[in-house]
Motif scaffolding. Structure first.
Motif, PDB file in Angstrom:
ATOM      1  N   LEU A  19       0.854  -1.186   0.124  1.00 40.04           N
ATOM      2  CA  LEU A  19      -0.052   0.085  -0.051  1.00 40.04           C
ATOM      3  C   LEU A  19       0.825   1.396   0.019  1.00 40.04           C
ATOM      4  O   LEU A  19       1.767   1.655   0.779  1.00 40.04           O
ATOM      5  N   PHE A  20       0.552   2.098  -1.010  1.00 39.28           N
ATOM      6  CA  PHE A  20       1.530   3.190  -1.163  1.00 39.28           C
ATOM      7  C   PHE A  20       0.405   4.546  -1.143  1.00 39.28           C
ATOM      8  O   PHE A  20      -0.666   4.361  -1.164  1.00 39.28           O
ATOM      9  N   ALA A  21       1.158   5.613  -0.946  1.00 39.75           N
ATOM     10  CA  ALA A  21       0.418   6.968  -0.872  1.00 39.75           C
ATOM     11  C   ALA A  21       1.052   8.090  -1.403  1.00 39.75           C
ATOM     12  O   ALA A  21       2.306   8.096  -1.459  1.00 39.75           O
ATOM     13  N   GLY A  22       0.466   8.931  -1.938  1.00 36.13           N
ATOM     14  CA  GLY A  22       1.225  10.259  -2.577  1.00 36.13           C
ATOM     15  C   GLY A  22       0.262  11.329  -2.632  1.00 36.13           C
ATOM     16  O   GLY A  22      -1.104  11.265  -2.343  1.00 36.13           O
ATOM     17  N   GLY A  23       0.741  12.807  -2.753  1.00 33.69           N
ATOM     18  CA  GLY A  23       0.160  13.821  -2.791  1.00 33.69           C
ATOM     19  C   GLY A  23      -0.528  14.355  -1.530  1.00 33.69           C
ATOM     20  O   GLY A  23       0.152  14.244  -0.512  1.00 33.69           O
ATOM     21  N   GLN A  24      -1.802  15.175  -1.689  1.00 32.68           N
ATOM     22  CA  GLN A  24      -1.991  15.823  -0.492  1.00 32.68           C
ATOM     23  C   GLN A  24      -2.612  14.919   0.436  1.00 32.68           C
ATOM     24  O   GLN A  24      -2.750  15.299   1.623  1.00 32.68           O
ATOM     25  N   PHE A  25      -2.905  13.650   0.213  1.00 37.44           N
ATOM     26  CA  PHE A  25      -3.322  12.803   1.062  1.00 37.44           C
ATOM     27  C   PHE A  25      -2.067  12.258   2.128  1.00 37.44           C
ATOM     28  O   PHE A  25      -2.216  12.180   3.264  1.00 37.44           O
ATOM     29  N   ASN A  26      -0.794  12.731   1.567  1.00 40.91           N
ATOM     30  CA  ASN A  26       0.181  12.564   2.678  1.00 40.91           C
ATOM     31  C   ASN A  26       0.532  13.833   3.539  1.00 40.91           C
ATOM     32  O   ASN A  26       1.779  14.068   4.158  1.00 40.91           O
TER      33      ASN A  26
ATOM     34  N   GLY B 232      13.527  14.228  -3.644  1.00 45.06           N
ATOM     35  CA  GLY B 232      14.140  13.693  -2.397  1.00 45.06           C
ATOM     36  C   GLY B 232      14.036  14.482  -1.077  1.00 45.06           C
ATOM     37  O   GLY B 232      13.699  13.890  -0.044  1.00 45.06           O
ATOM     38  N   VAL B 233      14.202  15.703  -1.268  1.00 39.87           N
ATOM     39  CA  VAL B 233      13.934  16.546  -0.097  1.00 39.87           C
ATOM     40  C   VAL B 233      12.451  16.587   0.336  1.00 39.87           C
ATOM     41  O   VAL B 233      12.402  16.397   1.570  1.00 39.87           O
ATOM     42  N   LEU B 234      11.615  16.698  -0.670  1.00 45.63           N
ATOM     43  CA  LEU B 234      10.328  16.615  -0.352  1.00 45.63           C
ATOM     44  C   LEU B 234       9.976  15.269   0.397  1.00 45.63           C
ATOM     45  O   LEU B 234       9.114  15.493   1.602  1.00 45.63           O
ATOM     46  N   ILE B 235      10.059  14.383   0.072  1.00 50.65           N
ATOM     47  CA  ILE B 235       9.574  12.922   0.806  1.00 50.65           C
ATOM     48  C   ILE B 235      10.289  12.704   1.886  1.00 50.65           C
ATOM     49  O   ILE B 235       9.959  12.485   2.906  1.00 50.65           O
ATOM     50  N   ASP B 236      11.688  13.050   1.851  1.00 51.14           N
ATOM     51  CA  ASP B 236      12.362  12.905   3.135  1.00 51.14           C
ATOM     52  C   ASP B 236      11.738  13.732   4.155  1.00 51.14           C
ATOM     53  O   ASP B 236      11.675  13.458   5.662  1.00 51.14           O
ATOM     54  N   ASP B 237      11.647  14.888   4.050  1.00 51.51           N
ATOM     55  CA  ASP B 237      10.940  15.903   5.008  1.00 51.51           C
ATOM     56  C   ASP B 237       9.598  15.270   5.390  1.00 51.51           C
ATOM     57  O   ASP B 237       9.101  15.289   6.698  1.00 51.51           O
ATOM     58  N   LEU B 238       8.682  14.816   4.679  1.00 46.55           N
ATOM     59  CA  LEU B 238       7.394  14.235   4.822  1.00 46.55           C
ATOM     60  C   LEU B 238       7.491  13.155   5.743  1.00 46.55           C
ATOM     61  O   LEU B 238       6.793  13.101   6.747  1.00 46.55           O
ATOM     62  N   VAL B 239       8.512  12.235   5.579  1.00 46.49           N
ATOM     63  CA  VAL B 239       8.511  11.167   6.149  1.00 46.49           C
ATOM     64  C   VAL B 239       9.416  11.084   7.472  1.00 46.49           C
ATOM     65  O   VAL B 239       9.432  10.168   8.183  1.00 46.49           O
ATOM     66  N   THR B 240      10.133  12.148   7.731  1.00 46.46           N
ATOM     67  CA  THR B 240      10.991  12.305   8.546  1.00 46.46           C
ATOM     68  C   THR B 240      10.655  13.319   9.901  1.00 46.46           C
ATOM     69  O   THR B 240      11.060  13.100  11.047  1.00 46.46           O
TER      70      THR B 240
ATOM     71  N   SER C 265       0.741  17.054   2.287  1.00 44.79           N
ATOM     72  CA  SER C 265       1.522  18.191   1.546  1.00 44.79           C
ATOM     73  C   SER C 265       0.364  19.156   0.965  1.00 44.79           C
ATOM     74  O   SER C 265      -0.735  18.929   0.952  1.00 44.79           O
ATOM     75  N   SER C 266       1.123  20.198   0.374  1.00 48.27           N
ATOM     76  CA  SER C 266       0.113  21.073  -0.636  1.00 48.27           C
ATOM     77  C   SER C 266       0.622  21.076  -1.935  1.00 48.27           C
ATOM     78  O   SER C 266       2.038  20.818  -2.078  1.00 48.27           O
ATOM     79  N   GLY C 267      -0.305  21.724  -2.955  1.00 48.52           N
ATOM     80  CA  GLY C 267       0.275  21.902  -4.261  1.00 48.52           C
ATOM     81  C   GLY C 267       0.418  20.774  -5.078  1.00 48.52           C
ATOM     82  O   GLY C 267       0.400  19.694  -4.930  1.00 48.52           O
ATOM     83  N   TYR C 268      -0.042  21.347  -6.364  1.00 48.66           N
ATOM     84  CA  TYR C 268      -0.010  20.352  -7.624  1.00 48.66           C
ATOM     85  C   TYR C 268       1.290  19.549  -7.736  1.00 48.66           C
ATOM     86  O   TYR C 268       1.211  18.192  -8.380  1.00 48.66           O
ATOM     87  N   GLU C 269       2.372  20.484  -7.791  1.00 49.04           N
ATOM     88  CA  GLU C 269       3.624  19.827  -8.285  1.00 49.04           C
ATOM     89  C   GLU C 269       4.155  18.772  -7.084  1.00 49.04           C
ATOM     90  O   GLU C 269       4.635  17.596  -7.487  1.00 49.04           O
ATOM     91  N   GLU C 270       3.791  19.201  -6.018  1.00 50.17           N
ATOM     92  CA  GLU C 270       4.629  18.444  -4.805  1.00 50.17           C
ATOM     93  C   GLU C 270       3.532  16.756  -4.884  1.00 50.17           C
ATOM     94  O   GLU C 270       4.053  15.960  -4.737  1.00 50.17           O
ATOM     95  N   ALA C 271       2.359  17.246  -5.253  1.00 46.54           N
ATOM     96  CA  ALA C 271       1.377  15.860  -5.372  1.00 46.54           C
ATOM     97  C   ALA C 271       1.923  15.098  -6.638  1.00 46.54           C
ATOM     98  O   ALA C 271       1.824  13.855  -6.536  1.00 46.54           O
TER      99      ALA C 271
END
Length: 630
Positions: free
Chosen positions: A368-375, A414-422, A377-383
């Motif tokens: 099960l994976f997840a992406g976007g504002q569900f995680n 990489g920065v985006l995802i690392d910030d989210l999960v860390t 975050s905000s913004g079309y590009e981050e999503a």
């Protein structure tokens, strides 16, 4: 009673910017993929600002493109104004931003999806995830009772989960733009032990173009020479007439109306539970938090070529309808503006992204994976960036191949995802250039050279596209060597050139590379005193200039990356018990056991874990070996 049952390799829930990239990645890698949406008409919808890119976000779009994603190609087909931001600053912060025709953007993306092999689009609301004996994902179930078995699933629900739109006393459970909310999946996720947050975002009013007095505003033009987002787009194909945007400002009268009615704002009355984005505040937030400012910018942006709706960027609000009319009418040029759509805030459910691995797979639910504002975050590009990585890793997991993790030294993604999960995220996360420690290396102009190899290796970048990147690299390297080895003397032509550009005249011979490094000169300007120069594309010339001019800074940052990699390469067991490590502070031990980092580098970025704690952990690893005896 029999229900529909179908089998797929991957199920993607949601068809926003994250869902589109996830579904395309899976289908393009040959997996039978189904993408669910509450409305087929909402595919790649832009419910908020009608643009792609911008500061730091332009970097993400370029990286998505370099990895084989679709967002850059799609905005190149549907933009109506394009501008390179921050040109007066260094190349690390140059960011492309394009105003989109939002209907055309959605239409173009839908066309790509509908004509992608192995991909099925289904209008249905997913209400449950189905797991197996080992809590692994085995399928999803719609509210109609239909079951879709799958080997992996990607949740990209955006702002639709139990969505509630609010302005003033008006509150109704609906998704953005009046679309249906998804009200059932949250309960299933909670039942599976997933921790949920309640976040909020907002959008400004849209007004009728015919009722705006543009003579009271400052016209904002696009660039004369358009730079495309996608590395595969022919630059000549995007040179076209562009529409204008307009700039105006709020004033003290605007702010007084807001202050006088602040008690009627659901943001301040407690009617809104969700946490909003700090870096994209509502106009009432701005007026309260920045009381010393007597005006705020308002960009008036067209929503498309075939609509009169204009987007009032900078004035999102959840104030009551009558207050909205009153405050908008105080803004120069908007005195007689007629509102087509009211501004509103929207609350929605999302997850605590701490529950995800850096691959964007749930730690406790394999597949099960997840992406976007569900995680969160905000913004079309981050999503879109997260959707691409989540979809790609879902596909690789089904194929039994090693999943992709981009680290902080490789990409903004990489920065985006690392910030989210860390890191602890208590509000919608927004990407910013300041978040990237190695931003001089992670420029938008070199995204193809940084990431196309990865995209090609996994199968999303074609051989032909990758060969072009290799040829570009070779051309850049050859020209840099030539410029470094080309000496010019202090002859009359050279001295006249230097005087004309207010640059110090030569006393002896010098290399072209040394001249490029002078602040007042650049590689392109030196063409008139460089007769042996080969004919090169603009993008190759740009890279030669940047790499020569910033050579010292780039080398220094590459040394920093080497140190960073040392900690990243010290791997940690996900199920390691940190209470065994004597000398760790209690808070650090608790945080490490909570987050379960995958490397010492990731551990060092967890809030509450100090450099001293990391030193203790490194010593422990050296004493007990890399296997961390359990």
């Amino acid at each position: 009673m029999p229900f529909l049952k179908e089998e797929y390799d991957v199920a993607v829930v949601g068809a926003g910017h994250a869902g589109c990239e996830a579904a395309l990645a899976c289908a393009r890698l040959g997996l039978r993929t189904i993408m669910f949406t509450v409305s087929v008409d909402s595919i790649a919808l832009m419910p908020c600002n009608p643009n792609i890119g911008g500061s730091s976000k332009g970097h993400l779009v370029r990286e998505i493109d370099a990895l084989g994603g679709e967002m850059g190609k799609n905005i190149d087909k549907s933009f109506i104004q394009s501008k390179m931001l921050n040109r007066s600053k260094g190349p690390a912060v140059h960011s492309l931003r394009a105003q989109a025709d939002k209907q055309d953007y959605s239409r173009q993306m839908r066309r790509v999806l509908e004509n992608t092999d192995h991909l099925v689009i289904r209008q249905a609301e997913v209400g449950e995830i189905i797991t197996g004996e080992n809590n692994e994902i085995i399928g999803v179930k719609t509210v109609s009772g239909a079951e879709y078995s799958c080997k992996a699933a990607v949740l990209c629900t955006g702002t639709y989960l139990r969505a509630r739109c609010i302005y003033g006393d008006v509150s109704y459970y609906t998704g953005p733009n009046g679309l249906m909310a998804a009200n059932h999946l949250t309960e299933s996720l909670i039942a599976h032990g997933i921790e949920m947050f309640r976040f909020k975002t907002g959008t400004p009013a849209r007004v009728d173009k015919r009722t705006i007095d543009f003579s009271k505003m400052e016209e904002q033009f696009g660039d004369e020479k358009v730079v495309p987002f996608s590395f595969s787009t022919d630059p000549e194909s995007v040179q076209k007439d562009q529409v204008s945007c307009w700039l105006t400002y709020t004033n003290e009268e605007t702010h007084k109306i807001i202050r006088d009615n602040i008690d009627r704002s659901p943001l301040f009355s407690g009617a809104i539970e969700g946490t909003g984005p700090r870096y994209c505040p509502s106009i009432e937030d701005k007026v309260v938090k920045f009381a010393d400012k007597n005006r705020h910018q308002v960009f008036v942006e067209p929503e498309g070529l075939y609509t009169n709706e204009m987007y009032l960027s900078g004035m999102s609000s959840s104030l009551p309808e009558d207050v909205q009319y009153a405050m908008y009418h105080t803004v120069p040029g908007l005195e007689n503006a007629v509102i087509v759509r009211n501004a509103y805030a929207i609350e929605y459910d999302c997850i605590n992204p701490r529950q995800l691995k850096p691959t964007l797979e749930f730690k406790t639910i394999p597949g099960l994976f997840a992406g976007g504002q569900f995680n969160g975050s905000s913004g079309y590009e981050e999503a879109a960036a997260q959707g691409l990585i989540a979809g790609l890793n879902a596909a690789l997991s089904v194929k039994g191949q090693e999943q992709i993790i981009l680290d902080r030294s490789q990409a903004y993604i990489g920065v985006l995802i690392d910030d989210l999960v860390t890191k602890e995220n208590h509000e919608p996360y927004r990407m910013m250039t300041s978040r990237a420690e190695y931003r001089l290396l992670l420029r938008q102009d070199n995204a193809d050279m940084r990431l196309s190899e990865i995209g090609h290796k996994v199968g999303l970048v074609s051989d032909e596209a990758y060969e072009k990147v290799l040829a570009k690299k070779a051309a850049i390297e050859a020209e840099i060597v030539r410029v470094q080895e080309t000496h010019i003397g202090a002859n009359q032509k050279v001295q006249e050139f230097l005087r004309a550009h207010e640059s110090t005249e030569l006393k002896s011979g010098i290399t072209l590379a040394e001249l490029v490094k002078r602040p007042e000169l650049d590689y392109m300007m030196l063409a008139e005193i460089d007769p042996e120069r080969p004919e090169l594309s603009d993008e190759v010339a740009e890279q030669v200039n940047i790499q020569l001019k910033y050579e010292g800074y780039i080398k220094r940052q590459m040394q920093q990356v080497k140190q960073f990699k040392k900690l990243e390469n010290k791997k940690l067991y996900v199920d390691f018990d940190y209470s065994k490590v004597k000398g760790l502070r209690k808070e650090a031990m608790q945080k490490l056991n909570l987050y379960k980092p995958m490397s010492v580098g990731q551990a060092s970025r967890i809030s509450g874990v100090s450099p001293a704690d990391i030193s203790v952990l490194v010593v422990y690893l050296e004493q007990h070996g890399s296997r961390q005896d359990k």
